[in-house]
Design a protein around this motif. Structure first.
Motif, PDB file in Angstrom:
ATOM      1  N   HIS A  81      34.783  50.959  30.651  1.00  0.00           N
ATOM      2  CA  HIS A  81      34.731  50.528  31.931  1.00  0.00           C
ATOM      3  C   HIS A  81      35.267  51.852  32.863  1.00  0.00           C
ATOM      4  O   HIS A  81      35.146  51.382  33.867  1.00  0.00           O
ATOM      5  CB  HIS A  81      35.209  49.347  32.288  1.00  0.00           C
TER       6      HIS A  81
ATOM      7  N   LYS B  77      31.850  41.979  37.245  1.00  0.00           N
ATOM      8  CA  LYS B  77      32.887  42.283  38.638  1.00  0.00           C
ATOM      9  C   LYS B  77      32.882  41.035  39.404  1.00  0.00           C
ATOM     10  O   LYS B  77      31.625  40.677  39.617  1.00  0.00           O
ATOM     11  CB  LYS B  77      32.732  43.431  38.961  1.00  0.00           C
TER      12      LYS B  77
ATOM     13  N   ARG C 143      46.643  48.065  40.359  1.00  0.00           N
ATOM     14  CA  ARG C 143      45.766  47.392  39.410  1.00  0.00           C
ATOM     15  C   ARG C 143      46.668  46.481  38.301  1.00  0.00           C
ATOM     16  O   ARG C 143      47.761  47.050  38.047  1.00  0.00           O
ATOM     17  CB  ARG C 143      44.916  48.174  38.396  1.00  0.00           C
TER      18      ARG C 143
ATOM     19  N   GLU D  57      38.211  52.770  33.459  1.00  0.00           N
ATOM     20  CA  GLU D  57      39.393  52.560  34.079  1.00  0.00           C
ATOM     21  C   GLU D  57      40.458  53.351  33.575  1.00  0.00           C
ATOM     22  O   GLU D  57      40.706  53.764  32.479  1.00  0.00           O
ATOM     23  CB  GLU D  57      39.691  51.009  33.974  1.00  0.00           C
TER      24      GLU D  57
ATOM     25  N   HIS E  73      39.191  42.471  44.100  1.00  0.00           N
ATOM     26  CA  HIS E  73      38.086  42.381  42.852  1.00  0.00           C
ATOM     27  C   HIS E  73      38.693  42.337  41.566  1.00  0.00           C
ATOM     28  O   HIS E  73      39.903  42.760  41.350  1.00  0.00           O
ATOM     29  CB  HIS E  73      36.905  43.352  43.192  1.00  0.00           C
TER      30      HIS E  73
ATOM     31  N   SER F  75      34.257  39.695  43.549  1.00  0.00           N
ATOM     32  CA  SER F  75      35.209  40.101  44.401  1.00  0.00           C
ATOM     33  C   SER F  75      35.710  38.673  45.183  1.00  0.00           C
ATOM     34  O   SER F  75      34.843  37.932  45.226  1.00  0.00           O
ATOM     35  CB  SER F  75      34.420  40.835  45.741  1.00  0.00           C
TER      36      SER F  75
ATOM     37  N   ILE G 172      37.572  42.904  37.138  1.00  0.00           N
ATOM     38  CA  ILE G 172      36.435  43.046  36.276  1.00  0.00           C
ATOM     39  C   ILE G 172      37.179  42.273  34.840  1.00  0.00           C
ATOM     40  O   ILE G 172      38.197  42.336  34.329  1.00  0.00           O
ATOM     41  CB  ILE G 172      36.283  44.494  35.964  1.00  0.00           C
TER      42      ILE G 172
ATOM     43  N   THR H 134      42.195  44.377  40.735  1.00  0.00           N
ATOM     44  CA  THR H 134      42.382  45.300  41.905  1.00  0.00           C
ATOM     45  C   THR H 134      42.807  44.760  43.095  1.00  0.00           C
ATOM     46  O   THR H 134      41.958  44.093  43.734  1.00  0.00           O
ATOM     47  CB  THR H 134      41.135  46.371  41.955  1.00  0.00           C
TER      48      THR H 134
END
Length: 255
Positions: free
Chosen positions: A63, A252, A47, A65, A2, A254, A4, A41
């Motif tokens: 976010h 986001k 990442r 992260e 996925h 996927s 972002i 990811t």
């Protein structure tokens, strides 16, 4: 896998300083656009950051992260690389240099703008980068095949990137027929769209993107690197075909 969208704005962001355009004054969070960047990811939970602009620190905190394992750069303009110094806490936590993948020209510019990161006698606390020079052919990173896509940003050649059947392209104003072959029938095409009308010398506008989508036939298209001239997020989305939408900061997907 996925990704972002850390940011979906153009080089000055939206709103930009001093602007009183209605979109810049909007209260809708989806009309607030930090500088364009995504965080991917992988299936192995690594990442990969694509571009690292001046809003990078704010984006990661916003976010929640915490990790970056590698950076891919599209090109060397400030809104895409000037946040690299803010990778320092991640580099210190990882206890190793941050790998950066880019064109030779971009790598040279990083060394020019961050010379202290490459010094033989480094000042304590500065970041450390390992530059990996890419050519226009596929490479593997964390067991993921990544295909660079060479596009034109006015008169300079820059990279987009394709992973699985998703492609990320920003700052493009032209794509050759040879490179378009790599972009046929994607699941997801993420592409820059500066504004609705009034042609720009170095960025696609909406009519050009619509023609490109019609040619490449992706299942879904997300528009990024947006200025206030693209209009209000909700209003513009209602005007777009069902398979095309404006991306927004924090979105986001996927794949």
């Amino acid at each position: 896998m996925h990704l972002i969208f850390l940011g979906t704005g153009t080089s000055q962001g939206v709103p930009y300083i001093g602007c009183e355009h209605p979109v810049c004054l909007s209260k809708n969070p989806k009309d607030k656009r930090l500088r364009s960047s995504i965080l991917v990811t992988t299936d192995s939970h690594h990442r990969i950051l694509i571009d690292c602009g001046p809003d990078f620190r704010q984006q990661m905190l916003l976010h929640q992260e915490k990790q970056v394992d590698a950076v891919l750069l599209t090109h060397e303009h400030n809104d895409h690389i000037i946040g690299l110094d803010d990778l320092r806490p991640i580099i210190f936590h990882n206890k190793k240099n941050m790998p950066i993948y880019c064109k030779q020209r971009t790598g040279n510019e990083i060394k020019n703008r961050f010379p202290y990161a490459f010094s033989q006698n480094k000042y304590p606390g500065v970041p450390s980068f390992d530059i990996h020079i890419l050519e226009n052919h596929a490479f593997s990173l964390f067991n993921l095949e990544i295909m660079p896509i060479e596009v034109m940003h006015y008169k300079i050649d820059i990279f987009g990137y394709k992973f699985k059947n998703t492609a990320y392209i920003t700052d493009a104003s032209g794509i050759s027929d040879q490179e378009k072959i790599k972009l046929k029938n994607l699941d997801n095409l993420i592409i820059n769209c500066l504004r609705k009308d009034n042609p720009h010398l170095s960025h696609f506008i909406l009519s050009q993107v619509l023609n490109l989508v019609d040619e490449l036939k992706p299942k879904k298209t997300y528009l990024t690197h947006l200025s206030h001239q693209i209009g209000f997020h909700d209003e513009t989305n209602q005007q777009l075909p069902d398979n095309i939408q404006l991306a927004y900061d924090g979105l986001k997907i996927s794949f």
